[in-house]
Design an enzyme around this catalytic site. Sequence first.
Site, short mmCIF file in Angstrom:
data_model
loop_
_atom_site.label_atom_id
_atom_site.label_comp_id
_atom_site.label_asym_id
_atom_site.label_seq_id
_atom_site.Cartn_x
_atom_site.Cartn_y
_atom_site.Cartn_z
N HIS A 1 0.85 -1.19 0.00
CA HIS A 1 0.00 0.00 0.00
C HIS A 1 0.88 1.23 0.00
O HIS A 1 2.08 1.18 0.30
CB HIS A 1 -0.95 0.02 1.21
CG HIS A 1 -0.23 0.15 2.53
ND1 HIS A 1 0.37 1.31 2.96
CD2 HIS A 1 -0.02 -0.76 3.51
CE1 HIS A 1 0.91 1.13 4.14
NE2 HIS A 1 0.69 -0.12 4.50
N ASP B 1 -4.46 -19.44 11.65
CA ASP B 1 -3.40 -20.15 12.37
C ASP B 1 -3.54 -19.92 13.87
O ASP B 1 -3.47 -18.77 14.34
CB ASP B 1 -2.04 -19.64 11.88
CG ASP B 1 -0.91 -20.54 12.33
OD1 ASP B 1 -0.58 -20.50 13.54
OD2 ASP B 1 -0.34 -21.25 11.50
N SER C 1 2.33 -5.51 7.03
CA SER C 1 2.04 -5.00 5.70
C SER C 1 3.10 -5.45 4.72
O SER C 1 4.29 -5.20 4.91
CB SER C 1 2.00 -3.47 5.74
OG SER C 1 1.85 -2.96 4.46
#
Length: 457
Positions: free
Chosen positions: A250, A377, A392
Site C-alpha cells: 500500500h 493459524d 504489511s
Amino acid sequence: MRRKTLGVIMALLIIAGTFNPQAKSFFSLPTQQRVSVGDRIRLNLEFPEQMLRQLSVYVEPNSKKVLLLNGIDISGRAFNFFDGWPVATSPGKAIIQIRLFGILPIKNVSVEVLPQTKIVPGGQSVGVLLHSEGVIVVGQSIVQDKEGRKYNPAKEAGILVGDVILRVNGSVVTSDEQVASTIDQAGRSDKDLKFLIKRKGKTFTASIRPVLCRETGRYRIGLYIRDSAAGVGTLSFYNPQTGKFGALGHVITDSDTNQPIDVSDGKIVRASIQGIQAGQKGQPGEKIGMFLNDQRFFGNIEKNTKFGIYGTLRYPLKNPVYSEPISIALADQVKTGPAEMLTVLDGEKIEKFQVEIKKIMPQSAPDSKGLIVEVTDPRLLKRTGGIIQGMSGSPLIQKGKIIGAVTHVFINDPTRGYGCLIEWMLLETEQVEKNQQKVGIRESMLPNFPFQKIDNF
C-alpha cells in the site's frame, strides 16, 4: 431425438440460470483468462456427464503452438471435456469456443498466455526510511510578534495543510532545516520569500513576508513541516532477474494530512522484531522493530504507489523458507480457500502461518484491495490477535504460487484484512524500470509510519 431432448434441457438450464447451480457454473465462466506458460486451461462446468458429452471445445486457428493437448498443437481443432485440458506452451493469445453438438457456439473465452514469471517470496521485516520530495506542510500556527500582535503569514498567502513546498526563492528544498534557515535569513534582510507549492499534482507560487517571533527570536511564517518518515514493514518479493523488490502493498501516506508522500530519496534496511503488541477490536496491534546496519541488505526506494514501495536491492536475496524462486498466480488463478502467509514474529526468523482467502474482489482495474484474508493459524492468533501493523507486505502463497500480499487490517476484526494481488504489484516494478529507462469497513494501513521530526517555522 436424444440430442434434441438434451438441447431442450440445456436451454431450460440457461433460462433458470439464476437458480440452478449447474447453469450458474456456465454463466460464471470468465470471458477472458490470463495464464502463464506451463499452466493448464480449464473450463469448470458442473454439468452431468451425459450433458458434457454433447459439448466440445474448439480452438480458433490463429493461435499456432500457443496451446498443446497431449503434446499436439490444437489450433484449429476441437476436443471434448474428457480428453484432458491443454497446456499453455508459449506466449500469445487464443480464442476457445464451447460448442453444443459440435456446431452451435454457446460461449467464447479469450485466453492470453504470458511468459512464466518466478520470484523470490519475501517475508523479511524491513526498516523503511523515506525522504519526501520537498517538505510537507502538516500544520499551521500563529506567530506572535514583539508587540503581541498575531499573524499567520503562510495561511494568509493561501498555503494549506497537505501542500508540498518544492522551492524557496528558486532553490530546491531538501530539508526542513534548510527552509527554516532561509526564512530566518530573509526576515533579517527584510525581504519577501517566493515559494513554489505543489497541491494535488498542480503547482503554484506564493509570496510571503516572514514575521519575527517573540517566543523563538527568529523569523517564521506559521507552518509545521516535515521531510522524512521511518517505520517497519515486510518485504513482499524480490525478482532475481531484474533486482527489483516490492514491499508493504500500500502507499505510504503522511499521518497528519493522509496524502501520499512523493519520494525523493528512500531506502529499506534489515530490521529485527523485538516485541509484539497484540491487536484487539478497535485497536490494531503492531510489531516493535529495530533497524540493523547491514550493507549486504540494502535497497533504494524508487516509487511509492497505492500498491506499495518499489525499488532495487543492492545484492541478491534468498528466502530460507523457499530455496528457489516460485511462480506467480495471475488474478484469474487465485481461488478462495486455504493459503499461507510469510512473516516475522521473532528477530529475523521468517515463518509460515495459515490463512484463508475469504473473498476475491471483482476488479475492472488494478486496486490494492483485491482479497479479503482471514488468519486461521492458532499460534498466530494467540500471539498477535490476527493481522497487526508491521505485517504489511507479508506475502501470501497458495498451492505453491505467490498470489499477493497483506495490506490492511479491519479495525473492528483484526483476524481479517485486505490483500493486494501480486499481478498488480509486479506491474509497478515494470513501471519502475520504464522510469529508469526514461530517466463501509474501517481498515488500517500497515504499518502506520511515525515521522522522525516536525519543525515549526
